[in-house]
Scaffold this motif. Structure first.
Motif, PDB file in Angstrom:
ATOM      1  N   CYS A  67       0.866  -1.181   0.000  1.00 18.72           N
ATOM      2  CA  CYS A  67       0.000   0.000   0.000  1.00 18.72           C
ATOM      3  C   CYS A  67       0.898   1.224   0.000  1.00 18.72           C
ATOM      4  N   SER A  68       0.831   2.010  -1.039  1.00 12.43           N
ATOM      5  CA  SER A  68       1.614   3.250  -1.099  1.00 12.43           C
ATOM      6  C   SER A  68       0.648   4.427  -1.146  1.00 12.43           C
ATOM      7  N   TYR A  69       1.056   5.518  -0.518  1.00 12.08           N
ATOM      8  CA  TYR A  69       0.179   6.697  -0.531  1.00 12.08           C
ATOM      9  C   TYR A  69       1.006   7.966  -0.573  1.00 12.08           C
ATOM     10  N   GLN A  70       0.384   9.026  -0.987  1.00  9.16           N
ATOM     11  CA  GLN A  70       1.005  10.351  -1.048  1.00  9.16           C
ATOM     12  C   GLN A  70       0.202  11.312  -0.185  1.00  9.16           C
ATOM     13  N   TYR A  71       0.929  12.172   0.509  1.00  6.57           N
ATOM     14  CA  TYR A  71       0.230  13.205   1.276  1.00  6.57           C
ATOM     15  C   TYR A  71       0.950  14.528   1.093  1.00  6.57           C
ATOM     16  N   ILE A  72       0.245  15.607   1.345  1.00  5.06           N
ATOM     17  CA  ILE A  72       0.761  16.957   1.133  1.00  5.06           C
ATOM     18  C   ILE A  72       1.036  17.592   2.489  1.00  5.06           C
ATOM     19  N   ASP A  73       2.226  18.265   2.578  1.00  2.00           N
ATOM     20  CA  ASP A  73       2.619  18.918   3.826  1.00  2.00           C
ATOM     21  C   ASP A  73       2.707  20.419   3.567  1.00  2.00           C
ATOM     22  N   LYS A  74       2.148  21.221   4.474  1.00  4.93           N
ATOM     23  CA  LYS A  74       2.173  22.672   4.275  1.00  4.93           C
ATOM     24  C   LYS A  74       2.777  23.375   5.482  1.00  4.93           C
ATOM     25  N   ARG A  75       3.960  22.941   5.904  1.00  4.97           N
ATOM     26  CA  ARG A  75       4.585  23.612   7.033  1.00  4.97           C
ATOM     27  C   ARG A  75       6.106  23.511   6.912  1.00  4.97           C
ATOM     28  N   VAL A  76       6.772  24.460   7.521  1.00  5.39           N
ATOM     29  CA  VAL A  76       8.228  24.426   7.608  1.00  5.39           C
ATOM     30  C   VAL A  76       8.594  23.609   8.833  1.00  5.39           C
ATOM     31  N   LEU A  77       9.585  22.738   8.682  1.00  5.96           N
ATOM     32  CA  LEU A  77      10.032  21.961   9.827  1.00  5.96           C
ATOM     33  C   LEU A  77      10.611  22.881  10.894  1.00  5.96           C
ATOM     34  N   THR A  78      10.410  22.520  12.143  1.00  3.01           N
ATOM     35  CA  THR A  78      11.053  23.285  13.212  1.00  3.01           C
ATOM     36  C   THR A  78      12.560  23.106  13.081  1.00  3.01           C
ATOM     37  N   PRO A  79      13.378  24.001  13.669  1.00  9.74           N
ATOM     38  CA  PRO A  79      14.832  23.823  13.581  1.00  9.74           C
ATOM     39  C   PRO A  79      15.278  22.439  14.032  1.00  9.74           C
ATOM     40  N   GLU A  80      14.678  21.936  15.110  1.00  8.50           N
ATOM     41  CA  GLU A  80      15.062  20.611  15.614  1.00  8.50           C
ATOM     42  C   GLU A  80      14.699  19.523  14.598  1.00  8.50           C
ATOM     43  N   GLU A  81      13.464  19.614  14.023  1.00  5.63           N
ATOM     44  CA  GLU A  81      13.039  18.626  13.033  1.00  5.63           C
ATOM     45  C   GLU A  81      13.912  18.692  11.784  1.00  5.63           C
ATOM     46  N   ALA A  82      14.262  19.904  11.372  1.00  7.71           N
ATOM     47  CA  ALA A  82      15.076  20.069  10.169  1.00  7.71           C
ATOM     48  C   ALA A  82      16.447  19.412  10.352  1.00  7.71           C
ATOM     49  N   VAL A  83      17.082  19.637  11.515  1.00  8.62           N
ATOM     50  CA  VAL A  83      18.402  19.052  11.783  1.00  8.62           C
ATOM     51  C   VAL A  83      18.311  17.532  11.843  1.00  8.62           C
ATOM     52  N   GLU A  84      17.265  17.019  12.522  1.00  8.32           N
ATOM     53  CA  GLU A  84      17.104  15.571  12.623  1.00  8.32           C
ATOM     54  C   GLU A  84      16.881  14.944  11.252  1.00  8.32           C
ATOM     55  N   THR A  85      16.026  15.567  10.441  1.00  8.87           N
ATOM     56  CA  THR A  85      15.760  15.058   9.089  1.00  8.87           C
ATOM     57  C   THR A  85      17.029  15.077   8.244  1.00  8.87           C
ATOM     58  N   TYR A  86      17.795  16.158   8.359  1.00  7.99           N
ATOM     59  CA  TYR A  86      19.017  16.311   7.561  1.00  7.99           C
ATOM     60  C   TYR A  86      20.012  15.202   7.884  1.00  7.99           C
ATOM     61  N   TYR A  87      20.298  14.991   9.153  1.00  7.87           N
ATOM     62  CA  TYR A  87      21.293  13.982   9.518  1.00  7.87           C
ATOM     63  C   TYR A  87      20.782  12.557   9.292  1.00  7.87           C
ATOM     64  N   THR A  88      19.474  12.335   9.461  1.00  8.29           N
ATOM     65  CA  THR A  88      18.909  10.994   9.247  1.00  8.29           C
ATOM     66  C   THR A  88      19.028  10.577   7.790  1.00  8.29           C
ATOM     67  N   HIS A  89      18.779  11.520   6.873  1.00  7.79           N
ATOM     68  CA  HIS A  89      18.765  11.192   5.433  1.00  7.79           C
ATOM     69  C   HIS A  89      19.912  11.869   4.688  1.00  7.79           C
ATOM     70  N   LYS A  90      21.005  12.148   5.388  1.00  7.98           N
ATOM     71  CA  LYS A  90      22.102  12.922   4.787  1.00  7.98           C
ATOM     72  C   LYS A  90      22.644  12.263   3.515  1.00  7.98           C
ATOM     73  N   LYS A  91      22.841  10.959   3.536  1.00  6.50           N
ATOM     74  CA  LYS A  91      23.380  10.274   2.353  1.00  6.50           C
ATOM     75  C   LYS A  91      22.460  10.443   1.154  1.00  6.50           C
ATOM     76  N   ASP A  92      21.137  10.363   1.394  1.00  7.74           N
ATOM     77  CA  ASP A  92      20.184  10.524   0.291  1.00  7.74           C
ATOM     78  C   ASP A  92      20.166  11.959  -0.221  1.00  7.74           C
ATOM     79  N   PHE A  93      20.320  12.932   0.683  1.00  8.57           N
ATOM     80  CA  PHE A  93      20.368  14.329   0.252  1.00  8.57           C
ATOM     81  C   PHE A  93      21.614  14.582  -0.597  1.00  8.57           C
ATOM     82  N   ILE A  94      22.750  14.000  -0.180  1.00  8.82           N
ATOM     83  CA  ILE A  94      24.001  14.189  -0.922  1.00  8.82           C
ATOM     84  C   ILE A  94      23.907  13.563  -2.309  1.00  8.82           C
TER      85      ILE A  94
END
Length: 904
Positions: free
Chosen positions: A484-511
């Motif tokens: 089951c795959s689904y798509q959803y829409i997000d309309k918010r900026v990540l908090t600084p803490e969320e942004a840092v966590e997301t960046y380091y968690t998926h850093k290899k994929d971002f690079i």
């Protein structure tokens, strides 16, 4: 077997039929011979081990020799793989036999055969051919190294009988080349009745075409000049075509004469290399009696003292203010889940298992949690290949529709579409997945299904395979999984803490670019939160790629900040890219930091002074000095950095004249101020200038190396500069120490002594002499290692002590930054003569790396024991640039140098 026997019988019968008619093979005599080889290198005769291979005839041997000579030549080229020789040996099918250590070998061969003889010392390859002759049993060959340096006969002391020219590489700052003209004429050559004409020319190194004839230099003796004036109707300046180039000093008078000056040439193409050659012609009234023909006067190598300079002292960062903060923007996210549900075999009905409903309930709650932000849902059902393909397809479709119906009811009212997809896997798909684990098992499975009109006919045999349950059944089970795959829409900026966590968690994929769902607002928070400089560089590259993917990115709030960060990174790396900042500069707007309205709702600042300054620096690095100067003038007094850049501009434009002491008055003082400003900006620039210009500044390796050693070990520039200063000492380096003691130390204070020292010690202190001999006798291995250090460390047969240190330093620089290799092949600081003796070879790269490792181990030992690493344990003298307290002072820059035209 029967066919083979039949062929054998036919062959036997044919031989029997031919024999009565007298058709027989010509018998050849076997020669049992001895060959003695002599190796001649530098006119010295040696007897060393050689290899040999026997060929059927001379033609085959000569063909093999030609192929091997070509391979040996190819292996000497800088871009060689190092395998050219071995590949040729393999292709020719050669199996070498070895001679005795004295180069002598015995052989058995037929008359007319040929023996290919090979000698190598891991540097050269010598090849010769011995033709086996009837009745001849003794053979002797001499194998001569034609490349060895020939003996040079020196007569007299400090005397020379003819003109002397030194080939000096030009100095290249990217937009100009300073060509060196030097000529020494012995006493009696340039008399007072002669004229000396020096005609410099600029040659394109890529095409060898003459690009430009430069201003000639003309010198005359007093008598020649006086008579020439008469011959020109007493109007020398008007009637002599060379009059405008006449230099009245020095006057030729038959004494020893030295000309040493610089001629500056503006490069028509900054990306090309040029060399300066010059014709030196001596003539009297009637004829030319000397013409060097331009020989030995030019080199395509060049000094490029500005290639590594750090211009960041004048670079400008943009403060990260609220002006760059973006509002929330809509983003789409993709999520895929596995539905762990079970159906009744052969039906589209769920098994009576509570786990099935729990799985659907969990999936339904997850989808409902997104409310109206849920965009779409897709259920994918699949079938493994056992059984009828048609029935499998129908069953997969029915089960998929069944599951989709449950989820469709779960998201009712969320305005999200629910779709279905089915996949039918084949046995070929199973083979592919199995091959990723075990190719042998995959091959066995493929043999069972290949050639079958219906692969399922082989299913009973497949089930009997010993690895069916362990390897095949898990693959089949995974093929039956429902997704089951689904798509959803997000309309918010990540908090600084969320942004840092997301960046380091998926850093290899971002690079890698596999993930790109951070918004401009998220990047704003990340640049605010992350402070580590290396991490900021990585973030900058990710943010810049994200930015330029957006249409019209130049008007977005974060774009100028991100672009400026990227430009600063490029400046620091020495890899300018003028396109990064170009969208944020408008030459039509005659103002700095000008607010511009894009539409009724949006405005931006164009021509930010930070961006203009950084663009000017990049023009500097691209050596487009006129454009850089225009930008500096445009910024004006908006920032103090423009004044610094003006100084840098003056320094770059006048570096050759300034270093050569050819500036006068205010220009000389202005250059010295600019030189010191660049020099003292940071330790890297200090090390760069002192290394690149050490000879012009009168510096030695001992003066410069302590300054280079302060640079970061991870900086490729450091090791490149070490290569430059050590290249002048190639072949004269101190021995590598392979122990953890001093260079000659045997431990406990016993140092390996020379014969002269032992003779003196025997007379002055017999007791210590006896103790010394006893200790050496008790430590024979250590003593032998120090007496013969060249035999201690080898890498693939290459003696590391035979490799100059500078190649190890250069190689480490290339390992950190590969693009620096292209600098090396044009590096004027490494002379042509040194390059010929110590060629950089690709096949020797492992040995260069091994040598570097040894040098670093030696450095570490020296630091632990408080020794200096500048060579042979000596402590460098305190230079003018560093006093005893370690405080650096401004260097002398106006030393007297013989760079102008001089007469001795």
């Amino acid at each position: 077997m029967q066919l083979t026997q039949a062929i054998y019988n036919i062959r036997f019968v044919l031989i029997g039929l031919l024999m009565p008619f007298g058709i027989t093979a010509n018998a050849q005599n076997v020669v049992i011979g001895t060959c003695r080889t002599t190796i001649i290198k530098s006119n010295d005769k040696k007897h060393e081990t050689v290899s040999f291979h026997i060929y059927k005839n001379k033609r085959q041997a000569e063909n093999a020799r030609n192929i091997l000579k070509t391979a040996a030549t190819a292996e000497e080229q800088p871009d060689a793989t190092g395998n050219e020789w071995n590949n040729a040996i393999t292709k020719l099918g050669i199996t070498w036999s070895k001679s005795r250590p004295n180069g002598q070998f015995k052989f058995e061969a037929f008359e007319g055969q040929a023996i290919l003889v090979h000698y190598t010392d891991n540097v050269i390859h010598l090849l010769d051919i011995v033709n086996v002759e009837k009745g001849k049993t003794e053979y002797q060959i001499e194998m001569k190294d034609e490349k060895s340096l020939r003996d040079v006969e020196v007569r007299g002391k400090n005397k020379f009988t003819g003109p002397r020219i030194k080939k000096v590489p030009g100095q290249d700052n990217g937009f100009e080349v300073s060509l060196n003209v030097n000529l020494e004429l012995p006493e009696g050559w340039a008399g007072d009745n002669s004229r000396l004409i020096i005609q410099p020319m600029a040659i394109d190194c890529q095409t060898e075409d003459t690009v430009s004839y430069l201003t000639p230099l003309v010198y005359e003796g007093a008598k020649y000049h006086e008579l020439q004036d008469k011959r020109m109707a007493f109007d020398y300046d008007e009637n002599d075509s060379l009059a405008q180039y006449y230099n009245p000093s020095p006057v030729l008078n038959g004494q020893y004469l030295r000309i040493d000056t610089q001629v500056v040439f503006r490069k028509p193409d900054k990306d090309k290399t040029y060399k300066g050659v010059y014709y030196a012609i001596l003539e009297d009234y009637h004829h030319v009696f000397y013409n060097n023909g331009g020989e030995g006067t030019g080199s395509c190598l060049s000094f490029r003292p500005l290639k590594f300079l750090d211009f960041t002292m004048a670079a400008e960062d943009i403060p990260l203010t609220e002006d760059f903060k973006e509002n929330a923007e809509q983003r789409a996210h993709d999520v895929t889940r596995t539905l762990n549900i079970k159906f009744v075999t052969g039906k589209s009905e769920l098994t009576p298992d509570s786990a099935n409903m729990e799985e659907f309930g969990k999936m339904g709650r997850e989808l409902k949690s997104y409310g109206n932000l849920l965009f779409s849902v897709k259920v994918t059902g699949s079938s493994s290949p056992e059984g009828s393909r048609e029935r499998n397809a129908a069953l997969a479709r029915e089960r998929t529709n069944f599951a989709a119906g449950i989820l469709r009811r779960a998201v009712r009212g969320q305005d999200a579409s629910v779709s279905t997809e089915t996949k039918i896997f084949t046995w070929e798909n199973v083979v592919t997945q199995l091959a990723a684990r075990d190719t042998t098992k995959a091959s066995m499975l493929n043999n069972l299904i290949s050639g079958q009109p219906d692969p399922n006919m082989a299913y009973p045999q497949i089930k009997n395979l010993p690895f069916y349950e362990s390897d095949i059944e898990p693959i089949l089970a995974s093929m039956r999984n429902m997704k089951c795959s689904y798509q959803y829409i997000d309309k918010r900026v990540l908090t600084p803490e969320e942004a840092v966590e997301t960046y380091y968690t998926h850093k290899k994929d971002f690079i890698s670019g596999a993930k790109d769902d951070l918004s401009d607002g998220d990047f704003y928070n990340l640049f605010n939160e992350i402070t580590d400089s290396a991490e900021v560089d990585t973030l900058t590259m990710i943010a810049y790629r994200h930015m330029v993917r957006q249409d019209g990115y130049e008007v977005l709030k974060m774009s100028p900040y991100i672009a400026n960060k990227m430009a600063l990174l490029n400046i620091r790396r020495g890899m300018p890219d003028l396109e990064v900042l170009r969208p944020f500069i408008d030459w039509k707007v005659q103002a700095v930091d000008k607010e511009r309205h894009i539409d009724a709702y949006t405005s931006s600042v164009i021509n930010r002074h930070e961006i203009l300054i950084n663009q000017a620096i990049q023009y500097f690095q691209e050596l487009k000095l006129d454009t850089a100067e225009t930008l500096i003038d445009f910024v004006g007094s908006k920032t103090v950095k423009s004044a610094q850049l003006s100084q840098v501009l003056f320094f770059v434009r006048n570096i050759f004249l300034g270093i050569g002491g050819q500036l006068n008055g205010n220009d000389a003082a202005k250059f010295e101020q600019a030189f010191n400003m660049v020099l003292n900006t940071n330790k890297d620039n200090r090390a760069i200038l002192f290394s690149e210009l050490h000879e012009s500044l009168g510096k030695t390796r001992k003066d410069v190396e302590p300054i280079i050693d302060k640079m970061d070990d991870n900086n490729p520039k450091k090791w490149y500069l070490k290569g430059i200063i050590w290249s002048k000492e190639a072949g004269k380096e101190p021995k590598i120490r392979h122990d953890d003691t001093t260079g000659d130390d045997l431990g406990n204070g016993f140092r390996l002594m020379s014969e002269d020292e032992l003779s003196i010690l025997m007379i002055t202190d017999p007791k210590k002499y006896a103790e010394y001999n006893l200790y050496v006798k008790e430590h024979p291995e250590e003593a032998e290692a120090l007496r013969n250090p060249k035999q201690q460390v080898e890498d693939d047969g290459i003696k590391l002590d035979s490799i100059p240190h500078y190649l190890a330093y250069f190689q480490h620089s290339f390992d950190i930054e590969p693009k620096y290799k292209r600098y090396y092949f044009n590096e004027g600081n490494v002379p042509d003569e040194t390059r010929k003796i110590y060629k950089y070879k690709k096949k020797n790269i492992p040995a260069y790396r091994k040598l570097f490792k040894l040098l670093m181990e030696q450095r570490e030992t020296d630091e632990q024991l408080g020794r200096q690493t500048t060579g042979e344990g000596e402590k460098p003298e305190t230079t003018k640039d560093e006093n005893d307290n370690g405080t650096e002072t401004e260097p002398e820059t106006n030393e007297e140098k013989e760079t102008n035209t001089n007469e001795k």
